[in-house]
Design a protein around this motif. Sequence first.
Motif, short mmCIF file in Angstrom:
data_model
loop_
_atom_site.label_atom_id
_atom_site.label_comp_id
_atom_site.label_asym_id
_atom_site.label_seq_id
_atom_site.Cartn_x
_atom_site.Cartn_y
_atom_site.Cartn_z
N ASP A 8 0.83 -1.21 0.00
CA ASP A 8 0.00 0.00 0.00
C ASP A 8 0.86 1.26 0.00
N ALA A 9 1.95 1.24 0.77
CA ALA A 9 2.81 2.43 0.85
C ALA A 9 3.47 2.72 -0.49
N LEU A 10 3.97 1.68 -1.16
CA LEU A 10 4.65 1.90 -2.43
C LEU A 10 3.66 2.25 -3.54
N ARG A 11 2.45 1.74 -3.44
CA ARG A 11 1.42 2.16 -4.39
C ARG A 11 1.13 3.65 -4.26
N ARG A 12 1.24 4.16 -3.05
CA ARG A 12 1.01 5.59 -2.82
C ARG A 12 1.98 6.42 -3.64
N ILE A 18 -2.58 7.43 -8.58
CA ILE A 18 -3.74 6.76 -9.15
C ILE A 18 -3.42 6.26 -10.55
N LEU A 19 -3.92 5.08 -10.86
CA LEU A 19 -3.72 4.52 -12.19
C LEU A 19 -4.31 5.43 -13.26
N PRO A 20 -3.57 5.70 -14.33
CA PRO A 20 -4.14 6.49 -15.43
C PRO A 20 -5.27 5.70 -16.09
N GLN A 21 -6.28 6.38 -16.57
CA GLN A 21 -7.43 5.71 -17.16
C GLN A 21 -7.58 6.10 -18.63
N PRO A 22 -7.17 5.22 -19.55
CA PRO A 22 -7.34 5.51 -20.98
C PRO A 22 -8.80 5.72 -21.33
N GLU A 23 -9.06 6.68 -22.23
CA GLU A 23 -10.44 6.99 -22.60
C GLU A 23 -10.99 6.04 -23.66
N ALA A 41 3.07 7.94 -17.83
CA ALA A 41 2.98 7.64 -16.39
C ALA A 41 4.11 6.72 -15.93
N ILE A 42 4.87 6.15 -16.86
CA ILE A 42 5.93 5.21 -16.51
C ILE A 42 7.07 5.95 -15.81
N GLY A 43 7.44 5.45 -14.64
CA GLY A 43 8.53 6.06 -13.90
C GLY A 43 8.20 7.40 -13.29
N LEU A 73 6.70 -8.50 -4.76
CA LEU A 73 6.13 -7.24 -4.30
C LEU A 73 6.15 -6.22 -5.42
N TYR A 74 7.27 -6.11 -6.11
CA TYR A 74 7.40 -5.18 -7.23
C TYR A 74 6.39 -5.51 -8.33
N GLN A 75 6.25 -6.78 -8.64
CA GLN A 75 5.30 -7.18 -9.68
C GLN A 75 3.87 -6.86 -9.29
N ASN A 76 3.54 -7.00 -8.02
CA ASN A 76 2.20 -6.67 -7.55
C ASN A 76 1.89 -5.19 -7.71
N ILE A 77 2.93 -4.36 -7.65
CA ILE A 77 2.74 -2.92 -7.79
C ILE A 77 2.53 -2.54 -9.25
N ILE A 78 3.34 -3.12 -10.15
CA ILE A 78 3.30 -2.68 -11.55
C ILE A 78 2.35 -3.49 -12.42
N ALA A 79 1.94 -4.67 -11.96
CA ALA A 79 1.09 -5.52 -12.80
C ALA A 79 -0.19 -4.83 -13.28
N PRO A 80 -0.91 -4.09 -12.43
CA PRO A 80 -2.12 -3.41 -12.92
C PRO A 80 -1.83 -2.40 -14.02
N ARG A 81 -0.69 -1.70 -13.94
CA ARG A 81 -0.33 -0.73 -14.95
C ARG A 81 0.05 -1.42 -16.25
N ARG A 82 0.74 -2.54 -16.12
CA ARG A 82 1.10 -3.30 -17.31
C ARG A 82 -0.14 -3.85 -17.99
N GLN A 83 -1.11 -4.27 -17.19
CA GLN A 83 -2.34 -4.82 -17.75
C GLN A 83 -3.12 -3.77 -18.53
N LEU A 84 -3.12 -2.54 -18.04
CA LEU A 84 -3.80 -1.46 -18.77
C LEU A 84 -3.21 -1.29 -20.16
N MET A 85 -1.88 -1.29 -20.26
CA MET A 85 -1.24 -1.13 -21.57
C MET A 85 -1.53 -2.34 -22.46
#
Length: 202
Positions: A72-76, A80-85, A99-101, A128-140
Motif C-alpha cells: 500500500d505504501a509503495l502504491r502511494r 492513481i492509475l491512469p485511465q485511458p479513454e 505515467a511510466i517512472g 512485491l514489485y510485480q504486484n505494484i506494476i502488474a495493474p499498470r502493465r495490464q492497462l497497456m
Amino acid sequence: MSDMTSTADAPRSPGRPRSLRADEAIIEATLDLLAEGSTIEALSIEAIAARAGVGKATIYRRWAGKDALLLDALRRLKGILPQPEGHSLRDDLILLVGAIGKNVDPRASKIMPCLVPEVNRSPDHFRLYQNIIAPRRQLMREVLRRGISEGLLRPDLDIEVTMALLTGPMLIQRVLQWNPELNEQTLPEQVVDAVLAGILTR
C-alpha cells in the motif's frame, strides 16, 4: 514475504471505526523510513509504529503484516492509475507511457532506485514489485489488444515485446537520467510514435 495482499481496505467487523488519521500516519511513517535509507529487510513494524505514534496492534489490525503495508505504501508513490479513454490508440498509449517512472511523491526519487537491488536479490521483493506494476502493465496490454481487434495494429504483434519497447525508454530516462538532452515532457509522445511506426497496419 508470505502475504502481499493489502488488507487496508478489507471489510471490518462491527466495532470501533478505523481511524483514517492513523492509516495515513502509518503509511507516511513507512515512506519516511524508506526515504531515509531503511531497506525493506531492515524495516520493522516496531520502527514504523514508533514513527507513526501508534502501537503495533494498530498496524496489525489494518494490515496482515509488513508485506501488505509495504504494498500500500509503495502504491502511494505511484499515484492513481491512469485511465485511458478508449477513443484514440495513440492518445491512450501516450497517457500510459507518460505515467511510466513518474511518481506523485517526491520521496520516490530516494526510495525507488534503492529498491532495484533488493528486487533483484529477493524473490519475495520481486513479487512485491510485480504486484505494484502488474495493474499498470495490464492497462497497456488491454490498449494494445484493443488496437489489434480494431484492425489498427498488426495481428501478429507480440504484445509483451511491444510493452517493453514502450516502457524501457521512459524508465531509463526517468530513473537514471540516461540522456540529459532528452525532453522528458515530449518523450512519451516521441516514444509512442516511434513504436507505432513499426506496428501499425497502415
